[in-house]
Design a protein around this motif. Structure first.
Motif, mmCIF file in Angstrom:
data_model
loop_
_atom_site.group_PDB
_atom_site.id
_atom_site.type_symbol
_atom_site.label_atom_id
_atom_site.label_comp_id
_atom_site.label_asym_id
_atom_site.label_seq_id
_atom_site.Cartn_x
_atom_site.Cartn_y
_atom_site.Cartn_z
ATOM 1 N N PRO A 1 0.804 -1.231 0.000
ATOM 2 C CA PRO A 1 0.000 0.000 0.000
ATOM 3 C C PRO A 1 0.832 1.275 0.000
ATOM 4 C CG PRO A 1 -0.031 -1.029 2.167
ATOM 5 C CD PRO A 1 0.637 -2.008 1.245
ATOM 6 N N THR A 2 2.133 1.179 0.298
ATOM 7 C CA THR A 2 2.981 2.375 0.316
ATOM 8 C C THR A 2 4.008 2.373 -0.808
ATOM 9 O OG1 THR A 2 4.570 1.354 1.835
ATOM 10 C CG2 THR A 2 2.717 2.560 2.813
ATOM 11 N N GLY A 3 3.936 1.389 -1.708
ATOM 12 C CA GLY A 3 4.881 1.303 -2.821
ATOM 13 C C GLY A 3 4.204 0.730 -4.050
ATOM 14 N N ASP A 4 4.970 0.038 -4.863
ATOM 15 C CA ASP A 4 4.424 -0.571 -6.077
ATOM 16 C C ASP A 4 3.603 -1.809 -5.746
ATOM 17 O OD1 ASP A 4 5.634 1.288 -7.764
ATOM 18 O OD2 ASP A 4 7.479 0.106 -7.901
ATOM 19 N N THR A 5 2.476 -1.950 -6.429
ATOM 20 C CA THR A 5 1.651 -3.156 -6.356
ATOM 21 C C THR A 5 1.512 -3.720 -7.765
ATOM 22 O OG1 THR A 5 0.400 -2.570 -4.364
ATOM 23 C CG2 THR A 5 -0.699 -4.014 -5.947
ATOM 24 N N ASN A 6 1.724 -5.036 -7.899
ATOM 25 C CA ASN A 6 1.572 -5.711 -9.184
ATOM 26 C C ASN A 6 0.884 -7.051 -8.955
ATOM 27 O OD1 ASN A 6 3.119 -4.012 -11.266
ATOM 28 N ND2 ASN A 6 4.617 -4.210 -9.618
ATOM 29 N N LEU A 7 -0.431 -7.062 -9.121
ATOM 30 C CA LEU A 7 -1.241 -8.254 -8.880
ATOM 31 C C LEU A 7 -1.851 -8.737 -10.188
ATOM 32 C CD1 LEU A 7 -3.009 -7.041 -5.623
ATOM 33 C CD2 LEU A 7 -1.261 -8.834 -5.765
ATOM 34 N N TYR A 8 -1.809 -10.039 -10.400
ATOM 35 C CA TYR A 8 -2.259 -10.658 -11.640
ATOM 36 C C TYR A 8 -3.245 -11.784 -11.356
ATOM 37 C CZ TYR A 8 1.436 -8.272 -14.267
ATOM 38 O OH TYR A 8 2.232 -7.323 -14.865
ATOM 39 N N VAL A 9 -3.997 -12.154 -12.401
ATOM 40 C CA VAL A 9 -4.840 -13.342 -12.344
ATOM 41 C C VAL A 9 -3.977 -14.540 -12.727
ATOM 42 C CG1 VAL A 9 -6.924 -14.478 -13.184
ATOM 43 C CG2 VAL A 9 -6.862 -11.982 -12.950
ATOM 44 N N ASN A 10 -4.040 -15.611 -11.959
ATOM 45 C CA ASN A 10 -3.170 -16.769 -12.149
ATOM 46 C C ASN A 10 -3.675 -17.648 -13.292
ATOM 47 O OD1 ASN A 10 -1.031 -18.513 -11.627
ATOM 48 N ND2 ASN A 10 -2.155 -19.679 -10.092
ATOM 49 N N LEU A 11 -3.317 -17.260 -14.517
ATOM 50 C CA LEU A 11 -3.706 -17.980 -15.726
ATOM 51 C C LEU A 11 -2.484 -18.636 -16.363
ATOM 52 C CD1 LEU A 11 -6.025 -15.248 -17.277
ATOM 53 C CD2 LEU A 11 -6.705 -17.175 -15.827
ATOM 54 N N ARG A 12 -2.709 -19.483 -17.399
ATOM 55 C CA ARG A 12 -1.628 -20.172 -18.119
ATOM 56 C C ARG A 12 -0.668 -20.802 -17.117
ATOM 57 N NH1 ARG A 12 -4.910 -17.619 -20.522
ATOM 58 N NH2 ARG A 12 -4.626 -16.464 -22.472
ATOM 59 N N CYS A 13 -1.201 -21.568 -16.193
ATOM 60 C CA CYS A 13 -0.403 -22.053 -15.075
ATOM 61 C C CYS A 13 -0.459 -23.575 -14.961
ATOM 62 C CB CYS A 13 -0.860 -21.400 -13.775
ATOM 63 S SG CYS A 13 -2.599 -21.688 -13.383
#
Length: 373
Positions: free
Chosen positions: A317-329
């Motif tokens: 919450p105080t820096g970079d956030t990079n969240l993805y949907v777990n696909l092609r896994c």
């Protein structure tokens, strides 16, 4: 991406057979592997996405949060960037019992039986769609293959990094979720401070060599519009200055998708869990109406998705956030590689073409597990 020393490959592979919690991932259009790892064997579990408010760490959340499959937050006791830094940070770790790493091959599964099962479940899904009970449903499936005893998760991760520069590549291990390797193109939430982004990614075609196709069918365009409308509606209720760009065609490995970008502003980044809870699951991996489609999938899909189509990535919450949907896994357990893939169904969907789409999506990671480095 270069391979690290064989000793580090062996050490990380051995960690996938331990009670440690860690994630190694590489963001799109970068070359640097990033490590997030806990010092101890404890596991922080969450019973709902709202509980991510104010949290920092690596998120591993399932499609359906249950006692068996809780959301997990890997605490960032150890953070490293690049193989040299990772090797230094893991220097104190002792090897767990493991076999030497060497190239691996998948044993063939019975595709005929898998296809017949898919067609049976497809009929359960298409009937309520054509009866106008749902606007969209997402049907997914799993296929399991035996792995060679010397299978190396790290080598497969590196192959995926080199094969798919546009995608977020991950190798995740935790004693609850097990070991997962993935190459996902779909952001669920990314940003820093006031500026944030998510995407609508729906509609699939095979690439035509190096040419990106643009002859999208009515079904694909309608599917993309459904997802985009939903995301726009959620964001306009919760966020500020929502800007929409798209749809346009993008490449994701051997496939092409229709994509729409959404940028927006947040005043309070301590409530990222609330934003995720409102967005997820999007119609791209669930359906509409959201709640009834979600329940229908859980009751009728015929297997437990586990952490496939859930949320993975870094939250801060105080820096970079990079969240993805777990696909092609693919998940690795008991000498099996379990591949997952799905597709959006509309009333005019046909079983044969939807089956082929899941085959193409599974091939994204199959190539990475069978390719010799």
């Amino acid at each position: 991406m270069n391979k690290p020393d064989s000793s580090l490959i062996e050490k990380i592979d051995s960690l996938t057979k331990s009670n440690k919690s860690f994630a190694i991932y590489r963001l799109p259009w970068t070359e640097t592997p990033l490590l997030v790892m806990q010092n101890d064997d404890s596991v922080e579990t969450l019973s709902e996405l709202n509980m991510l408010n104010g949290k920092k760490g690596f998120v591993v959340s399932p499609f359906h949060i249950t006692d068996k499959h809780p959301a997990i937050l890997i605490r960032p006791d150890i953070i490293a960037e690049g193989w040299d830094d990772i090797e230094e940070k893991l220097s104190y770790i002792e090897l767990f019992n493991t076999e030497d790493c060497h190239p691996n091959m998948l044993m063939p599964d019975n595709d005929f039986m898998l296809k017949e099962k898919y067609k049976s479940v497809f009929s359960k899904f298409i009937t309520p769609l054509r009866n106008d009970e749902f606007k969209k449903l997402v049907l997914s499936r799993k296929a399991s293959y035996r792995l060679d005893e010397g299978f190396s998760p790290v080598l497969s991760f590196i192959t995926a990094c080199n094969s798919y520069p546009r995608m977020m590549i991950s190798l995740i291990h935790n004693p609850i979720c097990g070991t997962w390797i993935g190459s996902t193109p779909e952001i669920i939430l990314s940003g820093n401070g006031y500026e944030w982004k998510t995407v609508s990614l729906a509609g699939t075609m095979q690439m035509n060599g190096n040419s990106v196709p643009d002859n999208w069918t009515e079904k694909n365009r309608e599917e993309q519009a459904i997802v985009s409308y939903y995301i726009k509606d959620v964001l306009e209720r919760l966020c500020k200055e929502v800007v929409v760009n798209g749809p346009y065609t993008v490449q994701a490995g051997p496939l092409a998708h229709l994509k729409t970008d959404f940028t927006f502003s947040l005043d309070n980044t301590s409530e990222l869990g609330m934003i995720l809870d409102a967005l997820y699951p999007t119609p791209a991996i669930c359906g509409l109406p959201k709640d009834s489609a979600y329940k229908f999938i859980i009751d009728n899909e015929g297997y437990d998705r586990g952490y496939y189509s859930g949320i993975i990535g870094w939250i801060d919450p105080t820096g970079d956030t990079n969240l993805y949907v777990n696909l092609r896994c693919v998940s690795i357990s008991d000498g099996n590689a379990n591949f997952y893939a799905g597709g959006g169904l509309l009333p005019l969907s046909e079983a044969a073409s939807e089956w082929e789409e899941t085959q193409h999506k599974m091939n994204t990671m199959k190539r990475c597990l069978t390719q010799v480095l």
